[in-house]
Design a protein around this motif. Sequence first.
Motif, PDB file in Angstrom:
ATOM      1  N   ALA A 250      12.160 -10.481  -2.112  1.00  0.00           N
ATOM      2  CA  ALA A 250      11.140  -9.843  -1.258  1.00  0.00           C
ATOM      3  C   ALA A 250      11.746  -8.648  -0.528  1.00  0.00           C
ATOM      4  N   ARG A 251      12.973  -8.827  -0.024  1.00  0.00           N
ATOM      5  CA  ARG A 251      13.609  -7.722   0.709  1.00  0.00           C
ATOM      6  C   ARG A 251      13.928  -6.563  -0.229  1.00  0.00           C
ATOM      7  N   HIS A 252      14.321  -6.897  -1.449  1.00  0.00           N
ATOM      8  CA  HIS A 252      14.623  -5.837  -2.415  1.00  0.00           C
ATOM      9  C   HIS A 252      13.351  -5.043  -2.744  1.00  0.00           C
ATOM     10  N   ALA A 253      12.241  -5.772  -2.989  1.00  0.00           N
ATOM     11  CA  ALA A 253      10.965  -5.088  -3.303  1.00  0.00           C
ATOM     12  C   ALA A 253      10.530  -4.231  -2.113  1.00  0.00           C
ATOM     13  N   ALA A 254      10.729  -4.752  -0.902  1.00  0.00           N
ATOM     14  CA  ALA A 254      10.335  -4.002   0.299  1.00  0.00           C
ATOM     15  C   ALA A 254      11.146  -2.715   0.406  1.00  0.00           C
ATOM     16  N   GLN A 255      12.441  -2.795   0.117  1.00  0.00           N
ATOM     17  CA  GLN A 255      13.298  -1.605   0.204  1.00  0.00           C
ATOM     18  C   GLN A 255      12.889  -0.555  -0.832  1.00  0.00           C
ATOM     19  N   ARG A 256      12.621  -1.001  -2.067  1.00  0.00           N
ATOM     20  CA  ARG A 256      12.173  -0.060  -3.109  1.00  0.00           C
ATOM     21  C   ARG A 256      10.862   0.609  -2.694  1.00  0.00           C
ATOM     22  N   THR A 257      10.004  -0.177  -2.030  1.00  0.00           N
ATOM     23  CA  THR A 257       8.718   0.372  -1.576  1.00  0.00           C
ATOM     24  C   THR A 257       8.965   1.417  -0.496  1.00  0.00           C
ATOM     25  N   LYS A 258       9.856   1.074   0.466  1.00  0.00           N
ATOM     26  CA  LYS A 258      10.172   2.015   1.552  1.00  0.00           C
ATOM     27  C   LYS A 258      10.775   3.291   0.999  1.00  0.00           C
ATOM     28  N   ASP A 259      11.555   3.155  -0.094  1.00  0.00           N
ATOM     29  CA  ASP A 259      12.195   4.324  -0.702  1.00  0.00           C
ATOM     30  C   ASP A 259      11.208   5.169  -1.516  1.00  0.00           C
ATOM     31  N   GLY A 260       9.955   4.715  -1.580  1.00  0.00           N
ATOM     32  CA  GLY A 260       8.941   5.477  -2.317  1.00  0.00           C
ATOM     33  C   GLY A 260       9.024   5.284  -3.818  1.00  0.00           C
ATOM     34  N   LYS A 261       9.740   4.229  -4.259  1.00  0.00           N
ATOM     35  CA  LYS A 261       9.930   4.046  -5.703  1.00  0.00           C
ATOM     36  C   LYS A 261       9.002   2.991  -6.290  1.00  0.00           C
ATOM     37  N   LEU A 262       8.280   2.278  -5.415  1.00  0.00           N
ATOM     38  CA  LEU A 262       7.507   1.133  -5.900  1.00  0.00           C
ATOM     39  C   LEU A 262       6.186   1.020  -5.140  1.00  0.00           C
ATOM     40  N   VAL A 263       5.113   0.731  -5.893  1.00  0.00           N
ATOM     41  CA  VAL A 263       3.849   0.297  -5.270  1.00  0.00           C
ATOM     42  C   VAL A 263       3.873  -1.229  -5.345  1.00  0.00           C
TER      43      VAL A 263
ATOM     44  N   ALA B 222      10.387 -13.616   5.290  1.00  0.00           N
ATOM     45  CA  ALA B 222      11.454 -12.666   4.931  1.00  0.00           C
ATOM     46  C   ALA B 222      11.424 -11.434   5.830  1.00  0.00           C
ATOM     47  N   GLY B 223      10.380 -11.320   6.646  1.00  0.00           N
ATOM     48  CA  GLY B 223      10.273 -10.194   7.595  1.00  0.00           C
ATOM     49  C   GLY B 223       9.899  -8.886   6.936  1.00  0.00           C
ATOM     50  N   VAL B 224       9.227  -8.947   5.764  1.00  0.00           N
ATOM     51  CA  VAL B 224       8.975  -7.701   5.041  1.00  0.00           C
ATOM     52  C   VAL B 224       7.499  -7.451   4.711  1.00  0.00           C
ATOM     53  N   ALA B 225       6.590  -8.305   5.225  1.00  0.00           N
ATOM     54  CA  ALA B 225       5.172  -8.136   4.848  1.00  0.00           C
ATOM     55  C   ALA B 225       4.692  -6.714   5.173  1.00  0.00           C
ATOM     56  N   ASP B 226       5.176  -6.148   6.273  1.00  0.00           N
ATOM     57  CA  ASP B 226       4.709  -4.814   6.665  1.00  0.00           C
ATOM     58  C   ASP B 226       5.250  -3.715   5.757  1.00  0.00           C
ATOM     59  N   SER B 227       6.292  -4.015   5.005  1.00  0.00           N
ATOM     60  CA  SER B 227       6.894  -2.982   4.163  1.00  0.00           C
ATOM     61  C   SER B 227       6.293  -2.939   2.765  1.00  0.00           C
ATOM     62  N   PHE B 228       5.492  -3.940   2.417  1.00  0.00           N
ATOM     63  CA  PHE B 228       4.822  -3.882   1.118  1.00  0.00           C
ATOM     64  C   PHE B 228       3.687  -2.856   1.180  1.00  0.00           C
TER      65      PHE B 228
END
Length: 396
Positions: free
Chosen positions: A335-348, A363-369
Motif C-alpha cells: 500500500a505504501r509503495h502504491a501510494a508513493q508511486r501515486t504521489k510521484d505522478g506515476k500511477l493512477v 497503512a496511513g496512505v488512504a489520502d495518497s491514493f
Amino acid sequence: MTAFRTLDQADVRGKRVLVRVDLNVPMENGRITDATRIERVLPTIREIADKGGRVILLAHFGRPKGRDPKESLKPVAEAVSQHLGKPVAFADDCIGEAASQAVSAMKDGDVLLLENTRFHAGEEKNDPAFVQELAKLGDLYVNDAFSAAHRAHASTEGLARALPGYAGRTMQAELDALTKGLEAPKRPVVAIVGGAKVSTKIDLLENLVTKVDALVIGGGMANTFVHATGLGIGKSLAEKDLAATAMRIIEKARDANCAIILPVDGVCAYEFKAGAQNHTYGIDAIPEDQMILDVGSQSVERVNSAINDAATLVWNGPLGAFEIAPFDQGTVAAARHAAQRTKDGKLVSVAGGGDTVAALNHAGVADSFTYVSTAGGAFLEWLEGKSLPGVEALRA
Ligand SMILES: Nc1ncnc2c1ncn2[C@@H]1O[C@H](COP(=O)(O)OP(=O)(O)O)[C@@H](O)[C@H]1O
Ligand SMILES: O=C(OP(=O)(O)O)[C@H](O)COP(=O)(O)O
C-alpha cells in the motif's frame, strides 16, 4: 467526463431537490465511528444550498423490517448538521404528512433529512406508488449515493425515472475514478485482489482477467490458487472445492494475456492470533501444521515490481490478515509503495471495499491514493462488469 447528467446541467434555484445520499454509517452505542460517508456528501449539499436550492436528503439506514426506532436517521441528522456547519431539519417520515409539512416549511438554501426510506416496504420493492409519494416532495432528483447504486430501490432507481435526475458530485467522482480505473484506463493496468475467499469474488476475478494486464492474487484467496497448482498449504484458509474454478480463472487469464502473480512465499504461524510466533517459508515448503497469514517479503517485491510496471492500479482486498500484527506487513508495504508511486505522478490508484479501506487507513496512505471508494458491494459489482441500476437510471 462521464456520460451522466450532473449538477452542471441542473437548475436548482428555488427548487425542491430530492438528494439520495448514503448515510449508512458505522455506529456503536449511538455514536458514529466513521463519518467518511457524511463528509463525502457535503460538497453536493453545499453546492445545491448555495445555489438557492432546497436540499431534501433521502437515505436508508441498516436493514430494518418496517419502522424500528433503533434504525432511525435522527442522530445522523445531527451529525450531518455538525459537519455541514448549518442546521439540518428532520422529518419523522419520508412520505405523507410529516414529510410534506417539513418540505413546505423550507426556504431556499435549507437542508432537511427525511426518516429512513427502508421504514417502508415500497422502498426495497421499488414500488411505483411509493416512488410517486416520494416524487411529490421534489422537483428534481440528485443521486449522490454510489455505494447504494447496486440496489434497484425506489430512492436509488425509481425516482431517477420519475423526476429529472442528476449525478451528485460524489457519484460523479466515483464514476470518473472507476471509468479511469477500468473502462478507459491508462495501460498497463494491474489489479490486486486479496481478502479471505475466492467464492465471494469469482465474478470479479473472471471479469478482471479479461480487462487488466496483470492480476496479483493475495490474501486467503491466494491459498486456494496455490493449492490448485498442486502445492501444499498446510492449515491455511482455503476453499479446496474451488480448485477447478481457480484453474479455470488461470486458463482464462492465459487466453486473455493477463499475467497472474501469485505469492512465492508466505508468513506462517500455528494459530490465527496477534503476535503469534511466525516464520516465512517458500510457497513450495509450507509446513503441514501451519497456516499462511501474510505474503512474504519476496512476494511483496513481486507485487511492488508489478506496481512499478503499472500506469493504473485497481485494488480490492488485503494481502494478508492485516488486522493482526505482524501479519499486516505485506499489505502495508504494498500500500505504501502504491501510494508513493501515486504521489510521484506515476500511477493512477483506485481502491475500494470495506476491509481494503480499513487496511489503507491502517497503512496511513488512504489520502495518497488517487481515489478511495466509499462503496463495498457497489464497487465490487462495478469491477465485476455488472451494470448498477442507480447509475444506469442517470445516463444522459
Ligand atoms: N491469509 C489469510 N488468512 C486468513 N484471512 C485472511 C488472509 N488474508 C486476508 N484475510 C482476511 O480477509 C479479510 C478481508 O477480505 P474481504 O472482506 O474480501 O475484503 P474487502 O472488504 O476489502 O472486500 C480480512 O478480514 C483479512 O483478515
Ligand atoms: O453500506 C452499504 O453497503 P457496503 O457496506 O457494501 O458498501 C450500502 O449503504 C448499501 O447497503 P445495503 O447493503 O444494506 O443495501
